[in-house]
Design an enzyme around this catalytic site. Structure first.
Site, PDB file in Angstrom:
ATOM      1  N   ASP A 167     -17.766   3.740  11.305  1.00 55.59           N
ATOM      2  CA  ASP A 167     -16.306   4.026  11.614  1.00 55.59           C
ATOM      3  C   ASP A 167     -15.670   2.519  11.602  1.00 55.59           C
ATOM      4  O   ASP A 167     -16.430   1.613  12.186  1.00 55.59           O
ATOM      5  CB  ASP A 167     -16.178   4.898  12.955  1.00 55.59           C
ATOM      6  CG  ASP A 167     -16.497   6.543  12.966  1.00 55.59           C
ATOM      7  OD1 ASP A 167     -16.475   6.818  11.506  1.00 55.59           O
ATOM      8  OD2 ASP A 167     -16.764   6.881  13.558  1.00 55.59           O
TER       9      ASP A 167
ATOM     10  N   TYR B 134     -28.568   2.520  17.947  1.00 55.97           N
ATOM     11  CA  TYR B 134     -27.159   2.123  18.099  1.00 55.97           C
ATOM     12  C   TYR B 134     -27.293   1.625  19.750  1.00 55.97           C
ATOM     13  O   TYR B 134     -27.813   1.975  20.557  1.00 55.97           O
ATOM     14  CB  TYR B 134     -26.276   3.022  18.194  1.00 55.97           C
ATOM     15  CG  TYR B 134     -26.188   3.805  16.788  1.00 55.97           C
ATOM     16  CD1 TYR B 134     -25.003   3.362  16.048  1.00 55.97           C
ATOM     17  CD2 TYR B 134     -26.765   4.788  16.345  1.00 55.97           C
ATOM     18  CE1 TYR B 134     -24.671   3.885  14.686  1.00 55.97           C
ATOM     19  CE2 TYR B 134     -26.578   5.317  14.884  1.00 55.97           C
ATOM     20  CZ  TYR B 134     -25.644   5.015  14.222  1.00 55.97           C
ATOM     21  OH  TYR B 134     -25.505   5.578  13.106  1.00 55.97           O
TER      22      TYR B 134
ATOM     23  N   ASP C  27     -13.402   8.611  20.468  1.00 56.58           N
ATOM     24  CA  ASP C  27     -13.502   7.549  20.401  1.00 56.58           C
ATOM     25  C   ASP C  27     -12.050   6.861  20.590  1.00 56.58           C
ATOM     26  O   ASP C  27     -11.105   7.525  20.816  1.00 56.58           O
ATOM     27  CB  ASP C  27     -14.250   6.898  19.121  1.00 56.58           C
ATOM     28  CG  ASP C  27     -13.616   6.985  17.842  1.00 56.58           C
ATOM     29  OD1 ASP C  27     -12.249   7.681  17.817  1.00 56.58           O
ATOM     30  OD2 ASP C  27     -14.137   6.946  16.909  1.00 56.58           O
TER      31      ASP C  27
ATOM     32  N   ARG D  55     -20.233   9.722  18.670  1.00 56.95           N
ATOM     33  CA  ARG D  55     -18.948  10.119  19.311  1.00 56.95           C
ATOM     34  C   ARG D  55     -19.126  11.656  19.747  1.00 56.95           C
ATOM     35  O   ARG D  55     -18.623  11.653  21.149  1.00 56.95           O
ATOM     36  CB  ARG D  55     -18.004  10.365  18.262  1.00 56.95           C
ATOM     37  CG  ARG D  55     -17.335   8.887  17.678  1.00 56.95           C
ATOM     38  CD  ARG D  55     -16.241   8.974  16.713  1.00 56.95           C
ATOM     39  NE  ARG D  55     -16.695   9.469  15.495  1.00 56.95           N
ATOM     40  CZ  ARG D  55     -16.073  10.392  14.664  1.00 56.95           C
ATOM     41  NH1 ARG D  55     -14.798  10.917  14.992  1.00 56.95           N
ATOM     42  NH2 ARG D  55     -16.382  10.729  13.626  1.00 56.95           N
TER      43      ARG D  55
END
Length: 234
Positions: A48, A76, A90, A182
């Protein structure tokens, strides 16, 4: 990365790029494509715009490897912010529905992380590129439509909070492809009873490829220029 061919980019290269903040994944592809002057350039897994970190780019004949790289395990790091939610899960949208988070303890958060470790069912966010009846669901979300998305089976191999400074909780996740961090943030917020959203995200590993081996965009342009120069001298 070999440099023994004038058209090394058509023959195939794998470029590990550290995607800049606020760039789309396609921004990176377009810039590299325009620089190396060939059409066959693709990435192995979207990040993103508000995420940073590893983006694997494949050129030329190596674009056939994209699905192989996309299927690999990912790692991540980032932050969840507790005490509110956002429509996109988010910071692409504004926080809302603020709630008190002061009763949530670090021990509770670690226990919640344990609940979401292993093979779980996860509902993707409405603001995602998943298609429902041929239409990308984020297009429906932008029109104010809400639809039921089916949960998907994913695997969270490792999930831990590395530092907690309420309302911000720093995390590390190792997960299967298809995992939405998310959605994980939103689910953690529900479990904590106060809401949460993803406030920062960095992809640090895809399979055996690690972020410390990746190039900034400037470094990538510099490397491409050197490879072109060597090819022209041969």
């Amino acid at each position: 990365m070999q440099n023994d061919h004038k058209n090394i980019f058509e023959e195939g290269q794998v470029l590990l790029i550290n995607k800049p903040l606020e760039w789309t994944s396609f921004d990176v592809v377009r810039k590299i494509r325009n620089t190396i002057k060939i059409k066959k350039v693709g990435h192995a897994g979207t990040l993103d715009p508000l995420a940073t970190g590893m983006l694997i780019l494949c050129t030329g004949k190596f674009t056939k490897r994209i699905n192989e790289y996309m299927a690999q395990e990912k790692e991540y790091t980032g932050t969840f912010t507790l005490g509110a939610v956002t429509p996109t899960y988010d910071l692409e949208s504004e926080p809302q529905d603020f709630k008190d988070y002061n009763s949530v303890t670090p021990e509770q958060l670690q226990a919640i992380a344990a609940q979401f470790t292993g093979e779980i069912m996860q509902v993707p966010p409405m603001h995602s590129a998943i298609k429902k009846d041929g239409i990308r669901v984020y297009e429906l979300a932008r029109k104010g439509q809400t639809i039921e998305l089916d949960p998907r089976r994913i695997t969270i191999k490792e999930f831990e909070f590395t530092k907690i400074e309420m309302p911000v909780a720093h995390f590390r996740v190792v997960c299967s492809t298809g995992t939405y961090i998310r959605s994980l943030a939103n689910d953690v917020g529900k479990a904590a009873g106060c809401g949460a959203y993803l406030s920062s995200l960095c992809r640090t590993r895809i399979g055996a490829f690690t972020l410390d081996k990746s190039m900034t965009m400037d470094e990538a342009f510099e490397w491409i220029a050197k490879e072109k120069a060597m090819g022209n001298r041969e």
